[in-house]
Design a protein around this motif. Structure first.
Motif, PDB file in Angstrom:
ATOM      1  N   PHE A 114       0.805  -1.215   0.000  1.00  0.00           N
ATOM      2  CA  PHE A 114       0.000   0.000   0.000  1.00  0.00           C
ATOM      3  C   PHE A 114       0.843   1.273   0.000  1.00  0.00           C
ATOM      4  O   PHE A 114       0.295   2.371   0.027  1.00  0.00           O
ATOM      5  CB  PHE A 114      -0.945   0.013   1.205  1.00  0.00           C
ATOM      6  CG  PHE A 114      -1.976  -1.086   1.173  1.00  0.00           C
ATOM      7  CD1 PHE A 114      -3.015  -1.058   0.258  1.00  0.00           C
ATOM      8  CD2 PHE A 114      -1.892  -2.166   2.042  1.00  0.00           C
ATOM      9  CE1 PHE A 114      -3.959  -2.073   0.214  1.00  0.00           C
ATOM     10  CE2 PHE A 114      -2.832  -3.182   2.005  1.00  0.00           C
ATOM     11  CZ  PHE A 114      -3.863  -3.133   1.083  1.00  0.00           C
ATOM     12  N   LYS A 125      -6.531   2.414  -0.387  1.00  0.00           N
ATOM     13  CA  LYS A 125      -6.445   2.398   1.080  1.00  0.00           C
ATOM     14  C   LYS A 125      -6.954   3.706   1.664  1.00  0.00           C
ATOM     15  O   LYS A 125      -7.688   3.713   2.661  1.00  0.00           O
ATOM     16  CB  LYS A 125      -5.003   2.156   1.514  1.00  0.00           C
ATOM     17  CG  LYS A 125      -4.847   2.075   3.024  1.00  0.00           C
ATOM     18  CD  LYS A 125      -3.402   1.823   3.422  1.00  0.00           C
ATOM     19  CE  LYS A 125      -3.283   1.732   4.944  1.00  0.00           C
ATOM     20  NZ  LYS A 125      -1.871   1.547   5.376  1.00  0.00           N
ATOM     21  N   GLU A 163     -10.120   4.269   4.255  1.00  0.00           N
ATOM     22  CA  GLU A 163      -9.947   4.930   5.545  1.00  0.00           C
ATOM     23  C   GLU A 163     -10.865   6.136   5.688  1.00  0.00           C
ATOM     24  O   GLU A 163     -11.384   6.412   6.774  1.00  0.00           O
ATOM     25  CB  GLU A 163      -8.482   5.354   5.721  1.00  0.00           C
ATOM     26  CG  GLU A 163      -7.539   4.177   5.923  1.00  0.00           C
ATOM     27  CD  GLU A 163      -6.077   4.595   5.933  1.00  0.00           C
ATOM     28  OE1 GLU A 163      -5.798   5.755   5.548  1.00  0.00           O
ATOM     29  OE2 GLU A 163      -5.223   3.769   6.297  1.00  0.00           O
ATOM     30  N   SER A 205     -11.410  -0.191   6.338  1.00  0.00           N
ATOM     31  CA  SER A 205     -10.014  -0.633   6.262  1.00  0.00           C
ATOM     32  C   SER A 205      -9.846  -1.558   5.067  1.00  0.00           C
ATOM     33  O   SER A 205     -10.820  -2.070   4.511  1.00  0.00           O
ATOM     34  CB  SER A 205      -9.605  -1.357   7.550  1.00  0.00           C
ATOM     35  OG  SER A 205     -10.386  -2.540   7.724  1.00  0.00           O
TER      36      SER A 205
END
Length: 353
Positions: free
Chosen positions: A295, A318, A322, A327
């Motif tokens: 990531f 990612k 978030e 997640s």
């Protein structure tokens, strides 16, 4: 309560110390009385004892204050040196400075330690910035080198029509790649700064995943990849446009790194107040240390994963997860495939069926 006990303890220590000084002064005066018994009347003995106690207290305070001054100067010198190093950009040296053990109880020690921690964090950020600049430069330099080389070849007068067309196609491809890198960088920056508000609403995540799979059909059909779909009706609460980028990236990667005739599965699992979306393939997979860094911006696990792409897609995925309070995690094993699991909050107004 602790402060009261600490104060009471200091008062007791001071009284005991004063009593010790009084005893010492009294013994000293009595010693003089043995030598000159006529000169020391009881009154004079008491006066001399009192003055001697004051003298011993003053001497003790002087010794301790001189020691404390040296200690304070050392603390402030260390603190000043740390600040100077930070102001000059030398975060690594500033982070390595720690207060001596003798200074642990000083009030400024905590400030100095916080500055050292801040310097360590700034040093890490500086390393990340330098690595980021290096990666960006590398990603941009590669297509620019190709563009320059093929533009130079186009100047040759004896080029055939087929060669000229092939070179122009490569130039077009590299230009699109540069454009994609720039677009992804701007997108990631906007997501991190949250300059664009997220438009959250409840929607059917299973329908969105089906649409994304159909959009990518030319890619997986060309490789004769089998899709295993387990998508029951499920709601999430989020930005439909942003989450579409997540699925597009994950499915595109799964197709890219799965061989001819491979298999990709897409599954939704309902969790308490959340939905877990799993996209798994039986492709080339990754080593554990590679999966841990997948990531990171511009990170590419190996040469096999260097074909196309900029290494920003998973960073963007990612960040989007978030921003939704969810997640994203990865499980992978070399030669056996990769699984990405995205967990998103469910729609607070609807009940998953």
């Amino acid at each position: 309560m602790k402060r009261i006990l600490r104060t009471a303890g200091r008062i007791i220590i001071l009284l005991v110390f004063t009593a010790f000084l009084w005893l010492a002064a009294h013994l000293i005066v009595q010693g003089f009385g043995v030598i000159w018994p006529i000169l020391l009347t009881p009154f004079v003995e008491q006066i001399l004892t009192l003055w001697l106690v004051f003298g011993l207290l003053f001497l003790t305070m002087f010794i301790f204050s001189k020691s404390a001054r040296k200690r304070h100067h050392a603390i402030w010198d260390s603190l000043t040196a740390t600040i100077k190093q930070m102001s000059s950009g030398n975060f690594t040296a500033a982070a390595s400075r720690k207060m001596e053990k003798i200074e642990r109880d000083h009030p400024v020690t905590k400030l100095a330690d916080e500055l050292s921690t801040l310097a360590a964090e700034l040093s890490e950020m500086e390393k990340l910035k330098q690595e980021f600049i290096s990666n960006v430069s590398h990603e941009i330099q590669t297509p620019l080198t190709s563009l320059k080389g093929y533009a130079h070849l186009l100047k040759k007068p004896d080029l055939s029509y087929e060669e000229r067309g092939r070179y122009l196609h490569i130039i077009e491809t590299e230009t699109e790649r540069l454009s994609k890198i720039s677009e992804n960088l701007l997108k990631l920056t906007a997501l991190e700064r949250q300059t664009e508000p997220i438009q959250k609403k409840p929607f059917r995540i299973d329908k969105q995943l089906r649409r994304t799979i159909l959009t990518c059909e030319p890619e997986w059909s060309a490789k004769q990849i089998e899709f295993l779909i387990d998508l029951q009706e499920s709601y999430v609460y989020g930005d439909e446009a942003l989450l579409s980028q997540v699925w597009m990236n994950l499915i595109h990667n799964a197709v890219k790194f799965t061989g001819e005739g491979g298999r990709i599965s897409v599954k939704i699992t309902d969790l308490p107040e959340a939905a877990a979306i799993e996209i798994a393939d039986n492709g080339i997979g990754m080593e554990p240390e590679q999966a841990e860094r997948v990531f990171e911006r511009f990170y590419k696990a190996d040469k096999a994963r260097n074909a196309g792409g900029s290494g920003l897609g998973l960073s963007i995925a990612k960040k989007i997860a978030e921003l939704h309070g969810g997640s994203i995690e990865v499980e992978s094993k070399r030669g056996e495939g990769t699984l990405f699991r995205v967990i998103l909050p469910a729609d607070p107004h609807e009940t998953n069926s």
